[in-house]
Design a protein around this motif. Structure first.
Motif, PDB file in Angstrom:
ATOM      1  N   LEU A  20       0.939  -1.288   0.130  1.00 33.27           N
ATOM      2  CA  LEU A  20       0.019   0.189   0.154  1.00 33.27           C
ATOM      3  C   LEU A  20       0.801   1.285   0.130  1.00 33.27           C
ATOM      4  O   LEU A  20       0.485   2.205  -0.691  1.00 33.27           O
ATOM      5  N   ALA A  24       0.681   3.999  -3.131  1.00 34.93           N
ATOM      6  CA  ALA A  24       0.305   5.499  -3.174  1.00 34.93           C
ATOM      7  C   ALA A  24       1.550   6.137  -3.893  1.00 34.93           C
ATOM      8  O   ALA A  24       1.226   7.170  -4.364  1.00 34.93           O
ATOM      9  N   SER A  34       1.264   6.005   4.203  1.00 33.28           N
ATOM     10  CA  SER A  34       1.515   5.440   5.533  1.00 33.28           C
ATOM     11  C   SER A  34       1.867   6.289   6.513  1.00 33.28           C
ATOM     12  O   SER A  34       1.995   5.881   7.674  1.00 33.28           O
ATOM     13  N   ASP A  91      -7.961  -2.885   6.114  1.00 35.60           N
ATOM     14  CA  ASP A  91      -7.181  -2.647   5.261  1.00 35.60           C
ATOM     15  C   ASP A  91      -8.069  -3.075   3.783  1.00 35.60           C
ATOM     16  O   ASP A  91      -7.989  -2.673   2.765  1.00 35.60           O
ATOM     17  N   ALA A  94     -10.166  -0.357   2.605  1.00 33.83           N
ATOM     18  CA  ALA A  94      -9.399   0.730   1.955  1.00 33.83           C
ATOM     19  C   ALA A  94      -8.870   0.201   0.572  1.00 33.83           C
ATOM     20  O   ALA A  94      -8.889   1.091  -0.420  1.00 33.83           O
ATOM     21  N   THR A  98     -10.096   2.243  -2.543  1.00 33.83           N
ATOM     22  CA  THR A  98      -8.996   2.817  -3.172  1.00 33.83           C
ATOM     23  C   THR A  98      -9.027   2.371  -4.796  1.00 33.83           C
ATOM     24  O   THR A  98      -8.744   3.239  -5.809  1.00 33.83           O
ATOM     25  N   LEU A 111      -5.925   9.514  -0.893  1.00 33.38           N
ATOM     26  CA  LEU A 111      -5.036   8.755   0.119  1.00 33.38           C
ATOM     27  C   LEU A 111      -5.666   8.387   1.416  1.00 33.38           C
ATOM     28  O   LEU A 111      -5.349   7.834   2.581  1.00 33.38           O
ATOM     29  N   LEU A 114      -6.315   4.958   2.869  1.00 37.85           N
ATOM     30  CA  LEU A 114      -4.832   4.444   3.208  1.00 37.85           C
ATOM     31  C   LEU A 114      -4.438   5.093   4.587  1.00 37.85           C
ATOM     32  O   LEU A 114      -3.757   4.365   5.291  1.00 37.85           O
ATOM     33  N   MET A 118      -3.735   2.578   7.499  1.00 39.74           N
ATOM     34  CA  MET A 118      -2.292   2.214   7.920  1.00 39.74           C
ATOM     35  C   MET A 118      -2.190   2.627   9.278  1.00 39.74           C
ATOM     36  O   MET A 118      -1.459   2.069  10.114  1.00 39.74           O
TER      37      MET A 118
END
Length: 236
Positions: A20, A24, A34, A91, A94, A98, A111, A114, A118
C-alpha cells in the motif's frame, strides 16, 4: 511454534504495508500514504505562508490519521472487538475503495482510506519475537537492522544477530510488497490495488490460527495420530 506464527503474521503485514505504501507513491505523485511526516512538514510550511491550495485537504488527512490512532485506544477500552481482525477488515475496505476511486481525484483525498487503514495497522500489529517493528514504513527498521548487525560484527553477541535477522526479514517482506505493488499497478492500473486482497486473506488466516491456536494444535495432533494409525493399518 506459536512464536513462529506471530513472526509470520508480522511479516505478512509488512507485505501489506509495503504494497500500500508503494501503491500510494506510484499512483499519487510520490505521496506516501502510510505516514504523516511529509504532510506535517507541509502543513507547518503552509502555516508560515507557503502557498498551497491543498492546505485544508492536508489538515483533513491529518485528522483522518489522528482519528484512526485514537480509535485503536478507544475500541479496546470500550468494546471487545479484536483489533487484529478489525485492522485486516479496514485494510480490505481501504483496498476496495482505493481501487474504485476516479483517477482524477485529488491525490490527498484519494489517500484518506490508506491514511486510516495504515494508522490502524500500525497500532494493531506492533511487532514479534519481542521486538517492536513497524509494518507500514521502514526507517526505524533499517536503523535496527544496521545497528544490530554492526553490533554483532563488533561483539559477536548472538542476541544482536537474532535482532538483526528479524529486522532484516521485516525489511525484505516490506519491499517484496512494494515490488508486487509496482507489478500490479503496471499491469492493472488503479484496480491493481485489489491484488492486495491476497496478503490480506493470508494475514486473516494466520490471525485466526493465532487466536485459535490451542484448538488448532489439538486438531493437528489428532490428524497426525489418525494419519499414523492409517499408515500402520496399511502396512499390516
Amino acid at each position: 511454534m506459536k512464536s513462529n506464527l506471530q513472526r509470520w503474521i508480522h511479516l505478512n503485514m509488512a507485505v501489506i504495508g509495503g504494497f500500500l505504501g508503494g501503491f500510494a507513491i506510484l499512483n499519487h505523485h510520490d505521496l506516501f500514504g502510510s505516514a504523516q511526516t511529509s504532510n506535517l512538514i507541509s502543513i507547518a510550511m503552509d502555516t508560515a505562508g507557503h502557498p498551497d491550495s491543498d492546505w485544508l485537504i492536508r489538515i483533513g488527512g491529518l485528522a483522518v490519521y489522528a482519528a484512526a490512532l485514537s480509535l485503536t485506544v478507544i475500541l479496546p477500552k470500550y468494546t471487545r472487538l479484536p483489533m487484529k481482525p478489525f485492522s485486516l477488515g479496514v485494510d480490505a475496505a481501504a483496498v476496495l475503495i482505493t481501487g474504485l476511486l476516479p483517477s482524477d481525484l485529488n491525490d490527498f483525498i484519494a489517500l484518506y482510506p490508506l491514511f486510516f487503514a495504515m494508522a490502524i495497522q500500525w497500532c494493531s500489529f506492533s511487532g514479534a519475537d519481542g521486538y517492536t517493528a513497524s509494518s507500514i514504513f521502514s526507517t526505524n527498521n533499517l536503523r535496527q537492522f544496521i545497528t544490530s548487525l554492526t553490533e554483532y560484527l563488533c561483539s559477536k553477541d548472538p542476541k544482536a544477530l537474532h535482532k538483526g535477522k528479524f529486522f532484516g526479514r521485516v525489511l525484505a517482506f516490506f519491499h517484496i510488497g512494494v515490488v508486487i505493488s509496482y507489478l500490479s499497478c503496471r499491469q492493472f492500473g488503479l484496480i491493481g490495488a485489489w491484488i492486495c486482497f491476497l496478503p490480506i486473506l493470508t494475514g486473516s488466516f494466520l490471525v485466526w490460527a493465532e487466536s485459535n491456536w490451542v484448538a488448532l494444535k489439538h486438531f493437528l495432533g489428532h490428524l497426525y495420530i489418525a494419519y499414523r494409525r492409517t499408515g500402520m493399518v496399511s502396512e499390516s
